[in-house]
Design an enzyme around this catalytic site. Structure first.
Site, PDB file in Angstrom:
ATOM      1  N   THR A  77      24.525  16.153  -9.746  1.00 42.11           N
ATOM      2  CA  THR A  77      23.840  15.611 -11.597  1.00 42.11           C
ATOM      3  C   THR A  77      25.094  15.600 -12.336  1.00 42.11           C
ATOM      4  O   THR A  77      26.303  16.595 -12.270  1.00 42.11           O
ATOM      5  CB  THR A  77      22.741  16.934 -11.630  1.00 42.11           C
ATOM      6  OG1 THR A  77      21.860  17.116 -10.460  1.00 42.11           O
ATOM      7  CG2 THR A  77      22.223  16.691 -12.581  1.00 42.11           C
TER       8      THR A  77
ATOM      9  N   ARG B  20       9.131  12.985  -6.320  1.00 36.49           N
ATOM     10  CA  ARG B  20      10.370  14.925  -7.074  1.00 36.49           C
ATOM     11  C   ARG B  20      10.357  14.319  -8.334  1.00 36.49           C
ATOM     12  O   ARG B  20      11.533  13.274  -9.146  1.00 36.49           O
ATOM     13  CB  ARG B  20      10.923  15.148  -5.452  1.00 36.49           C
ATOM     14  CG  ARG B  20      11.363  16.401  -6.269  1.00 36.49           C
ATOM     15  CD  ARG B  20      13.003  16.002  -6.937  1.00 36.49           C
ATOM     16  NE  ARG B  20      13.217  17.293  -6.538  1.00 36.49           N
ATOM     17  CZ  ARG B  20      14.138  18.107  -7.331  1.00 36.49           C
ATOM     18  NH1 ARG B  20      15.284  16.650  -7.741  1.00 36.49           N
ATOM     19  NH2 ARG B  20      15.237  18.660  -6.903  1.00 36.49           N
TER      20      ARG B  20
ATOM     21  N   ASP C 131      15.212  19.828 -12.762  1.00 35.65           N
ATOM     22  CA  ASP C 131      15.034  19.953 -13.352  1.00 35.65           C
ATOM     23  C   ASP C 131      15.501  19.857 -14.663  1.00 35.65           C
ATOM     24  O   ASP C 131      15.036  20.082 -15.519  1.00 35.65           O
ATOM     25  CB  ASP C 131      15.908  21.711 -13.430  1.00 35.65           C
ATOM     26  CG  ASP C 131      17.457  21.224 -12.860  1.00 35.65           C
ATOM     27  OD1 ASP C 131      17.432  20.542 -11.882  1.00 35.65           O
ATOM     28  OD2 ASP C 131      18.012  21.858 -12.816  1.00 35.65           O
TER      29      ASP C 131
ATOM     30  N   THR D 178      23.182  22.299 -12.902  1.00 41.22           N
ATOM     31  CA  THR D 178      23.105  21.568 -11.662  1.00 41.22           C
ATOM     32  C   THR D 178      23.379  21.889 -10.570  1.00 41.22           C
ATOM     33  O   THR D 178      22.728  23.886 -10.663  1.00 41.22           O
ATOM     34  CB  THR D 178      24.067  20.878 -11.178  1.00 41.22           C
ATOM     35  OG1 THR D 178      25.282  22.419 -11.122  1.00 41.22           O
ATOM     36  CG2 THR D 178      24.938  19.855 -12.846  1.00 41.22           C
ATOM     37  N   GLY D 179      22.511  21.810  -9.677  1.00 38.82           N
ATOM     38  CA  GLY D 179      22.093  22.439  -8.166  1.00 38.82           C
ATOM     39  C   GLY D 179      20.741  21.800  -7.961  1.00 38.82           C
ATOM     40  O   GLY D 179      19.923  21.104  -7.957  1.00 38.82           O
TER      41      GLY D 179
ATOM     42  N   GLY E 129      16.765  21.804  -7.969  1.00 36.14           N
ATOM     43  CA  GLY E 129      16.309  21.828  -9.716  1.00 36.14           C
ATOM     44  C   GLY E 129      15.172  22.735  -9.687  1.00 36.14           C
ATOM     45  O   GLY E 129      14.532  23.164 -10.499  1.00 36.14           O
TER      46      GLY E 129
HETATM   47  N1  GLY Z   1      19.725  19.713 -10.308  1.00 35.15           N
HETATM   48  C1  GLY Z   1      19.209  18.067  -9.817  1.00 35.15           C
HETATM   49  C2  GLY Z   1      18.063  18.165  -9.438  1.00 35.15           C
HETATM   50  O1  GLY Z   1      17.567  19.216  -8.945  1.00 35.15           O
HETATM   51  O2  GLY Z   1      17.110  16.857  -8.847  1.00 35.15           O
END
Ligand code: GLY
Length: 309
Positions: free
Chosen positions: A163, A191, A194, A214-215, A217
């Site tokens: 991200t 899917r 976030d 980021t991370g 979501g």
């Molecule tokens: N943070 C990006 C995702 O989980 O898609």
């Protein structure tokens, strides 16, 4: 003026500052910067060459928010178009809506004149095929097979990273935020993370500040992380305290699937900070006076990982 970004924004942050110096808005600046990340074939978590779903399809998510009036646009699960950040901006500017997903978002992208592109590269296809072959009994015939168990085992905390986040502030105090991602590698088709969810992965409000994530979501959706940072600023916490409190909210989540999370943040005065559940992780920022961007280390907040597939 100042721009803060996740470290993979290094290919675009100079362009963002140049854009504002040339008279562009904060929205122009972050869109231009993020487009360069989306085009970067070496970045497998954003735009072209992003890692695919369990079925081998690249599904992109993005959002953009204008802190002047809290208008926002977002797209999710977009296939075949390389610049979801620009489609999200068009949603914000051309529709009475905030969020389009899947075929509707793709139809809108075509209507707005965006060029389609094959999004998976031979390299990412090869990685997906190899990873799948190690788990699925018949990896070539997934279309009609149950996928849930496969997704739980295919996905692991080390594959949820990626991200790009940009927050831009001009000299008049206008703040805007943009986020773009190919999401969770090996995700169940459809899917959403976030990144396209306003309040989860992205939030901007000129009066208090902005944040982006980021991370993993799913965690930021459950804790409303970006909005939480801005709400803590509104309540009078310092920027550092607001970010740490939002990370503690993530640490306190229950459930079987907890992974890494990162936040970048800015207050209304243009001070920047960033936070991570991983020690030593960096972010970047650049002002209008700088000849190049700075690299800084995020504040570490321990969020113990667990993955009970
Ligand atoms: N943070 C990006 C995702 O989980 O898609």
């Amino acid at each position: 003026m100042i721009v803060i970004a996740s470290s993979n924004g290094d290919v675009g942050i100079r362009q963002s500052i140049a854009m504002m110096k040339a008279g562009g808005s904060t929205l122009d600046a972050l869109e231009a910067g993020i487009r360069l990340v989306e085009d970067n074939p070496a970045d497998h978590w954003v735009g072209y060459s992003g890692m695919p779903s369990i079925l081998g399809e690249v599904e992109l998510d993005a959002s953009i928010m204008d802190g002047r009036d809290l208008t926002a646009g977002a797209v999710g699960c977009v296939k075949g178009f390389p610049h979801p950040i620009s489609i999200a901006r068009k949603v914000m500017e051309q529709l009475p809506h905030v969020f389009l997903v899947g075929p509707g978002a793709e139809r809108f992208a075509a209507e707005m004149g965006f060029e389609p592109r094959e999004m998976i590269t031979p390299e990412t296809r090869q990685t997906w095929q190899a990873d799948l072959a190690s788990l699925a009994q018949n990896p070539t015939q997934l279309e009609n097979q149950p996928l849930a168990g496969l997704v739980r085992h295919f996905s692991n905390p080390h594959r949820t990273r990626g991200t790009v986040n940009f927050i831009a502030r001009d000299d008049r105090g206008n703040i805007a935020t943009g986020v773009s991602t190919s999401g969770f590698y090996g995700k169940y088709p459809g899917r959403l993370g976030d990144s396209p969810v306003i309040g989860a992965g992205n939030y901007a409000d000129n009066r208090y500040g902005a944040a982006a994530c980021t991370g993993m979501g799913e965690m930021a959706i459950r804790a409303s992380t970006a909005r939480s940072v801005v709400m803590y600023l509104k309540q009078g916490l310092t920027l550092e305290a607001a970010g740490i409190q939002a990370m503690i909210d993530l640490r306190d989540l229950g459930g079987r699937f907890i992974s890494g999370m990162n936040i970048i943040a800015m207050n209304a005065q243009g001070r920047v900070a960033a936070f991570s559940s991983e020690p030593g992780k960096t972010y970047i920022y650049m002002t209008g006076e700088d000849s190049d961007f700075h690299v800084a280390t995020r504040s570490f907040v321990d969020v113990p990982q667990r993955w009970e597939a």
